[in-house]
Design an enzyme around this catalytic site. Sequence first.
Site, PDB file in Angstrom:
ATOM      1  N   LYS A 677       0.852  -1.204   0.000  1.00 10.73           N
ATOM      2  CA  LYS A 677       0.000   0.000   0.000  1.00 10.73           C
ATOM      3  C   LYS A 677       0.880   1.243   0.000  1.00 10.73           C
ATOM      4  O   LYS A 677       1.464   1.617   1.008  1.00 10.73           O
ATOM      5  CB  LYS A 677      -0.908   0.007   1.232  1.00 10.73           C
ATOM      6  N   GLU A 758       9.493   2.296  11.031  1.00 15.18           N
ATOM      7  CA  GLU A 758      10.458   3.398  10.898  1.00 15.18           C
ATOM      8  C   GLU A 758       9.666   4.693  10.938  1.00 15.18           C
ATOM      9  O   GLU A 758       8.759   4.892  10.127  1.00 15.18           O
ATOM     10  CB  GLU A 758      11.183   3.307   9.545  1.00 15.18           C
ATOM     11  N   CYS A 792      13.180  12.032   6.339  1.00 17.93           N
ATOM     12  CA  CYS A 792      13.131  11.805   7.780  1.00 17.93           C
ATOM     13  C   CYS A 792      14.508  12.042   8.396  1.00 17.93           C
ATOM     14  O   CYS A 792      14.642  12.323   9.574  1.00 17.93           O
ATOM     15  CB  CYS A 792      12.601  10.420   8.105  1.00 17.93           C
ATOM     16  N   GLU A 888       8.513  17.309  15.008  1.00 16.57           N
ATOM     17  CA  GLU A 888       8.963  17.124  13.623  1.00 16.57           C
ATOM     18  C   GLU A 888       8.123  18.009  12.703  1.00 16.57           C
ATOM     19  O   GLU A 888       6.891  17.931  12.727  1.00 16.57           O
ATOM     20  CB  GLU A 888       8.814  15.656  13.219  1.00 16.57           C
TER      21      GLU A 888
END
Length: 1009
Positions: A677, A758, A792, A888
């Site tokens: 997906k 992750e 990231c 973040e």
Amino acid sequence: MTSLQSEIEQRGSRIFELVDQHPESLFSKAGFYQRMMALSMRDEQFKGQLFRLVDVLPSLRRSSDIVEHLEEYFTDMRDGFTPFIHTGVRLARMVPWISGPVLRWNVSGMASQFIAGKNPNDLMKALRKRRAQKIGFTVDLLGEAVVSEAETDEYAARCLDLLETLARDTRGWSDPLGKNSELFPVVNVSVKISALYSQMNPADPAGAIAHLAPKLRPILRRARELGAFINFDMESYAHKNTTLELFKTIFSEKEFKDWPHAGIVIQAYLRDSEVDLRDLIEWGRARGTRFAVRLVKGAYWDYETIKSRQNGWDCPVYFQKQESDVNFEALTQLLLENESIVTAAFGSHNVRSIAYAQALAGELGIDRSRFEFQLLYGMAGPIKRALVEMGYRVREYCPVGELLPGMSYLVRRLLENTSNEGFLRAKFAENVSAEELLRDPRELLRRNGPGSTASAANGDSHHKNDASLDTASGDIYQNSPLVNFVYKESQDKMRAALREVRSRFGEKYPLVLGGEKVWTDKLTPSVNPSAPKEIVGYVPEGGIPEAERAVKTARAAFGKWSRTPFEERARLLERAAGILERRRYELSAVEVFEVGKPWAEADGDIREAMDFCRFYAAQMRRLGRPRLTQHVPGEESFHHYWPRGVALVIAPWNFPIAILCGMVSAALVTGNTVIMKPSEQCIICGAMLMQIFEEAGVPPGVLNFLSGHGSVIGAHLVDHKDVDLIAFTGSREVGLKIWESAGITRSGQRELKRVVCEMGGKNAMIVDSDADLDEAIGYSIYSAFGYQGQKCSALSRLILLEENYDRVMERLIPAAASLRVGNPEEPGIMVGPVIDEAAYRRILDYIETGKGEATLAYQAKEVPPHGYFIPPTIFADVKPTVRIACEEIFGPVLSVLKVRDLDEAIEVANDTEYALTGGFFSRSPANIERVKAQLEAGNVYINRSCTGAIVGRHPFGGFKMSGGGTKAGGEDYLLQFLLPRVVTENITRHGFAPEETPQYRDEFLWPKR
Ligand SMILES: Cc1cc2nc3c(=O)[nH]c(=O)nc-3n(C[C@H](O)[C@H](O)[C@H](O)COP(=O)(O)OP(=O)(O)OC[C@H]3O[C@@H](n4cnc5c(N)ncnc54)[C@H](O)[C@@H]3O)c2cc1C
């Protein structure tokens, strides 16, 4: 012997005779420098440490810092120097206020050997001296490493000032030969093109020229008015084509077309230098005005070989020194044969190369006043003197400027002088005979055999599939090369791919479940974030029925796939890698449109996908065979792995093909069946990857492509009793939900679900007080703003020590202000749009929050009006506990934090919930060791960017709230997708047992194929 060779020998011997009349060691300055160089030539380790110390020294302010560095660099040396060094360091420590300045003074003395002066006044003194010796000059301004347009403006202004000073102070000087002097103006300035534009991008020569030409024109205009000569120096290969193109473009302009006092450098160590020179000559003839070429061998040999090995590129330089020498002679011939249009300057200290030019010119009947020899300031003084005595024109290349910006020049010279391959070392330090030194390089080449050292220079150019425990896991395969956009062919292919993909906009791609194309009644559009009205393509939106069908078909396919030999599964991945390679430009183009990636970033993503396939194939071959656990008589136990079952792969949009492909390929090669997906923002990339695996031959049901809302189908599948493994990369919010849900055991569930998770980062980079700021700033800007800060691994907290805070900020802000923001369809763009409107609004909200929490130090003013473009933004005075320092943001927003010292820097860097990447810039070995040990991050990067992990080389992933500690692209990654199993058999029969059990055996497969 040919007559040319005997002429070369005669002329070369004459030069040596004249040189020997004034014996001089290689290093004309006696004392410290001479001793250091002699030691460097004896010991490579000492040389490495010495050059590193020399490199850092100008940036050290306190004497105690100098002594500390001296100690750190030299006390660990293991060899005959130890007592000598220890005594020196001990003495230095006792009186740092004396030893620090003394060392600095000695290194300055070393630099003054090669640098003609700190300022125009010093310079003029040196030039006057040379004039008395009948030696001319070309002046080079040190300080070519620029990080911003402000710095390039400064360089351009310095060039103009230099021209004025030289013209004024040399009034009345004339050419030493007095013949053909119209070809050789007295004032000669060498310009480094990269110092005039901070955003040079090899993919975009036209963009660079558009910025460079307006900076150069005033310099050229003034030079012409003053009767001066301008030479374009040649730098690294990445800038070569742009420099050549710029030269031809600007000197074809009406204003400069008839100006003969322009020159450029050709580097004979480059394999394509002959093609370039022929092209220049042809251009010159069409232009109809003389121009000049300085022929050199090239000063960046080590850099080019390292760079090309790191990126997997064909190395642009020859591997054998004699090949460069032979080519130098071939190009000398080409230049002299075209003397009617090009004036040659031979830039060499090698008497054979020089004698060759002399002899050939004689043979061709070219008067010695129609070309010149150029040599570097501070090198080969006796050769210069000899050439003058022989009646040749000699010009010296004189760098001018401060030591700090001149460091890279000094280190290049030190390397050159101590190089094993170099002529100067052979002649002046090792007293190799004249006969040997004048030998025809072709002869030496024949002796060595062409390219015999190629593999040494190219290192690991072979697949190394014979893995053993001693083999580094990344060494069992070779990374795919990146596309080198320096080549026009690569640029053209990318443009063609962009056109082709654009022509397919709006196409529809099906879901694939159980090998069947599936459509639903709702299509999801995928938009171009640079131009949201453009629809890249459509994919049907899958719902719960499609999710159920995907699980069912994956479960049904599992039995056979899990029993398929690992070799077949590995080959599937390798075929997929081959298809990715074939389609790499097209796929990169899709990424440019679908997720706003700049060219090189998009290509990096496809390269990573290929690497994942090949690396995991190699790793599976390592893991696949059952391995004996222990040697014991009468019994054998084999450890091996089974796949877990049905894997659900949920991937993010920021590495739309690489991460998706990485997780899918790991799951497939280990024998799991997969529901793939992709993120809703990059469904076309997902559809492309499905096509690739289908073409590679993945059996129906083994890989299923499902797209839809994560909150609907993602959540449903995570909770599904028939899903055994979830591989997720994405936001912390979703990651933690998955982690939690997967922990609940549902009725009918066979396995404890494994989650490979992750998540994000809040990555910090610390800049030490002795850091190389050219590098620290360049890499920080790239790490923070490359791909709009949406990696990231991106830098979001820059931690600066009080001591160098102002110095860094002073250069960081203009560097950010110089970035090119725009539609990444254009090759020179570094900052494109953020992924979608939601991200756009969220990041703008963070910027508003930041304005209340800290000082807005910089925000770009101009960004394209349409599309999701966020101006690169920097906040200063950020306190470690405020939101912009903790949360973040995932956009081009950088927070700068000021700290007292390294202790506090490490504390602040570690004081976050995340631990993904972290970086440190320093030239203190002790501080580097400390950060290596203490920085809490899955990937710690020293003196480089904190983004750009390469499969096998930098296994990637973090811990704390950044992830579960798995390492994508690392040797243990596949274990997450496997269940370990041990099979033990008693092999004793009535006290008898075979003597040896093999270390490995075939897979446990039944029925056998
Ligand atoms: C006036 C002047 C201007 C210069 N301007 C430039 C410039 O704009 N750009 C630039 O790049 N350089 C420039 N140089 C530097 C020049 O490239 C080096 O000084 C030169 O390469 C040293 O060559 P040599 O003929 O003096 O010595 P040699 O000892 O004969 O040659 C050394 C050179 O051989 C080559 N070499 C060494 N090892 C190998 C190997 N294993 N395989 C293949 N080749 C090898 C390298 O180029 C090395 O520098 C300039 C030099 C001078 C004198």
